[in-house]
Scaffold this motif. Structure first.
Motif, PDB file in Angstrom:
ATOM      1  N   CYS A  67     -26.996 -17.932   1.320  1.00 29.77           N
ATOM      2  CA  CYS A  67     -25.684 -17.869   0.670  1.00 29.77           C
ATOM      3  C   CYS A  67     -25.246 -19.268   0.205  1.00 29.77           C
ATOM      4  CB  CYS A  67     -24.640 -17.285   1.621  1.00 29.77           C
ATOM      5  SG  CYS A  67     -23.015 -17.128   0.847  1.00 29.77           S
ATOM      6  N   LYS A  68     -24.628 -19.291  -0.971  1.00 34.30           N
ATOM      7  CA  LYS A  68     -24.207 -20.583  -1.521  1.00 34.30           C
ATOM      8  C   LYS A  68     -22.831 -20.989  -1.045  1.00 34.30           C
ATOM      9  CE  LYS A  68     -27.282 -20.453  -5.409  1.00 34.30           C
ATOM     10  NZ  LYS A  68     -27.568 -19.732  -6.642  1.00 34.30           N
ATOM     11  N   CYS A 104     -21.373 -14.103   1.621  1.00 34.25           N
ATOM     12  CA  CYS A 104     -20.056 -14.129   0.976  1.00 34.25           C
ATOM     13  C   CYS A 104     -19.887 -12.910   0.064  1.00 34.25           C
ATOM     14  CB  CYS A 104     -19.866 -15.411   0.172  1.00 34.25           C
ATOM     15  SG  CYS A 104     -20.801 -15.436  -1.385  1.00 34.25           S
ATOM     16  N   GLU A 105     -21.015 -12.359  -0.387  1.00 30.72           N
ATOM     17  CA  GLU A 105     -21.049 -11.202  -1.303  1.00 30.72           C
ATOM     18  C   GLU A 105     -20.480 -11.526  -2.690  1.00 30.72           C
ATOM     19  OE1 GLU A 105     -22.813  -8.781  -0.713  1.00 30.72           O
ATOM     20  OE2 GLU A 105     -22.838  -8.333   1.417  1.00 30.72           O
ATOM     21  N   CYS A 148     -21.511 -14.901  -4.341  1.00 31.32           N
ATOM     22  CA  CYS A 148     -22.332 -15.888  -5.043  1.00 31.32           C
ATOM     23  C   CYS A 148     -23.561 -15.230  -5.697  1.00 31.32           C
ATOM     24  CB  CYS A 148     -22.775 -16.987  -4.079  1.00 31.32           C
ATOM     25  SG  CYS A 148     -24.040 -16.463  -2.913  1.00 31.32           S
ATOM     26  N   CYS A 181     -26.293 -13.979  -3.080  1.00 31.05           N
ATOM     27  CA  CYS A 181     -25.954 -12.708  -2.412  1.00 31.05           C
ATOM     28  C   CYS A 181     -26.149 -11.542  -3.380  1.00 31.05           C
ATOM     29  CB  CYS A 181     -24.510 -12.720  -1.905  1.00 31.05           C
ATOM     30  SG  CYS A 181     -24.279 -13.706  -0.405  1.00 31.05           S
TER      31      CYS A 181
HETATM   32 ZN   LIG Z   1     -23.121 -15.679  -0.936  1.00 35.07          ZN
END
Ligand SMILES: [Zn+2]
Length: 348
Positions: A52-53, A60-61, A63, A66
Motif C-alpha cells: 500500500c502506498k 487503504c483501498e 491507492c 490496492c
Molecule cells: Zn493502498
C-alpha cells in the motif's frame, strides 16, 4: 477489503498487523482454518498492506497499488490455485522463477497459494526449496483447510496463523447488521453455514426458505404413515433433477433436514430455544418434536447424517436418497403403530 472490514478474525489480524508495524513479516505464512472463514480474503489484504502506498499496516483501498490488487492486475502479487484437481509442479516452478526477480513496482512480491493441500509431492518438494532459500523481497502465503495434508517439512518453515469459525450467534448478529436480514433468517443462515461468513454470504435467504417449505411438505407426507412409496420416488427424482449442480442442491437439502431434526431434538430435550436455528418455525417444530421419542428423533437425525457421509464418499445419489427417505418413513411408521396400539388399549 481492509483488515478492519474482515469479519471475526481479530486474532489472526492482530498477529499480521503487529508484524507489519514492526516490519517483521516472515517469508512464509500458513493460513489454516475451515472453508469460508476468510483466509484468502485476509491473505489478499495482507498483500495489499505490504504494498500500500498510503498505509503501513492495512490496505487503504484508495491507492493505485490496492486497486490493482483488487482487480488482480498487480505484477507483484500472484494467486496460485489448483489447475484442475491439483497444484502442479509447473505452477510452483513459474513462481520460483518470478520470485528470483526484484519487485516490479511494489515493495514486496506476494504469492498466495490457495488450497495448498492440493500440491502433489513433487510440487511441495519444489516449494520447499524456495522456503529453504528465501529472498527478502517475497512473502509466500499458504492457504489451506486441511493442514494435515501438507508436508511437515513445509509446515515447519511457515508461521502458522489459525482462522476460526465465527460461531452462529456472532455471525447471525453480523448478518442482521450488514445485510439487514430479519433476525430469524440471519440465524438460519448462520446455522447452516456453520458460522463461516464466506459460506453465509453465498446463501440466498429466500430460496433457502422456499426449499425448507418443500422439505416440510415432504416430511408431512412421510410422517403421516405413507401409503404409497411412489411419493418418495417422485420426490427423489425432483431432487436429483435440478439442472445446475445436483450434488450441491442435495447437500443443501440434507443440511436443512439435519438442522431441522437437530432443532427438534433440542426442543424435545428442553434445550435453550435461542439455540434453535429455525427459530421462526418453533411453533410448528415443538409439537412435532413432542410427538416423537428422543430415540426416534436421534434415529431420524442419524439417518440423514449417515446419508450425507455416504454421498460425500460418492455413493449413488438417487439410491442413497431413496434409502434415506424409506428409513425415515420407517421411524414415523413405528411411532404410528405404537400410537394405534396404545389407542386400542385405552378404548378397551
Ligand atoms: Zn493502498
Amino acid at each position: 477489503m481492509a483488515f478492519s472490514e474482515i469479519i471475526g478474525q481479530e486474532n489472526a489480524i492482530k498477529i499480521l498487523q503487529r508484524a507489519l508495524r514492526h516490519q517483521r513479516v516472515p517469508q512464509a505464512y500458513l493460513f489454516a482454518g475451515d472453508d469460508g472463514v476468510g483466509k484468502k480474503l485476509t491473505a489478499l489484504t495482507l498483500a495489499k498492506a505490504l504494498n500500500c502506498k498510503e498505509l503501513q499496516d492495512d490496505a487503504c483501498e484508495r491507492c493505485g497499488s490496492c486497486h490493482k490488487i483488487n482487480i488482480a492486475s498487480h505484477p507483484d502479487v500472484r494467486l496460485i490455485e489448483p489447475d484442475g484437481q491439483f497444484i502442479k509442479i509447473d505452477q510452483i516452478r513459474d513462481m520460483q522463477k518470478d520470485a528470483g526477480l526484484k519487485p516490479f513496482e511494489g515493495r514486496r512480491k506476494v504469492y498466495i497459494i490457495d488450497q495448498a493441500d492440493t500440491m502433489r509431492a513433487e510440487a511441495a518438494n519444489a516449494l520447499l526449496k524456495t522456503l529453504e532459500e528465501p529472498t527478502a523481497d517475497c512473502v509466500i502465503i499458504l492457504v489451506t483447510a486441511n493442514v494435515y495434508a501438507l508436508l511437515p517439512t513445509v509446515l515447519s518453515r511457515c508461521q502458522f496463523v489459525r482462522f476460526t469459525a465465527l460461531g452462529v450467534d456472532k455471525l447471525a448478529e453480523l448478518l442482521q447488521k450488514r445485510l439487514r436480514l430479519m433476525p430469524e433468517r440471519a440465524r438460519l443462515i448462520a446455522s447452516l453455514s456453520e458460522g463461516c461468513p464466506g459460506r453465509a454470504l453465498g446463501m440466498d435467504a429466500d430460496s433457502l426458505l422456499k426449499q425448507r417449505d418443500e422439505m416440510e411438505r415432504l416430511l408431512q407426507a412421510i410422517s403421516g404413515g405413507l401409503q404409497d412409496v411412489r411419493v418418495i420416488f417422485t420426490q427423489v427424482e425432483r431432487l436429483t433433477d435440478t439442472k445446475d449442480d445436483k450434488k450441491d442442491a442435495i447437500h443443501d437439502f440434507l443440511d436443512l433436514l439435519l438442522v431441522w431434526y437437530r432443532d427438534m431434538l433440542l426442543l424435545h430435550e428442553g434445550g435453550d430455544p435461542r439455540l434453535v436455528a429455525n427459530s421462526d418455525a418453533i411453533p410448528r417444530l415443538k409439537p412435532l418434536a413432542d410427538a416423537l421419542t428422543a430415540a426416534q428423533l436421534r434415529r431420524l437425525f442419524e439417518t440423514v447424517y449417515q446419508t450425507k457421509q455416504d454421498i460425500l464418499r460418492n455413493a449413488n445419489l438417487q439410491l442413497a436418497l431413496e434409502v434415506m427417505l424409506i428409513s425415515l418413513t420407517e421411524v414415523y411408521n413405528d411411532r404410528n403403530r405404537w400410537r394405534e396400539v396404545s389407542a386400542n388399549r385405552q378404548s378397551v
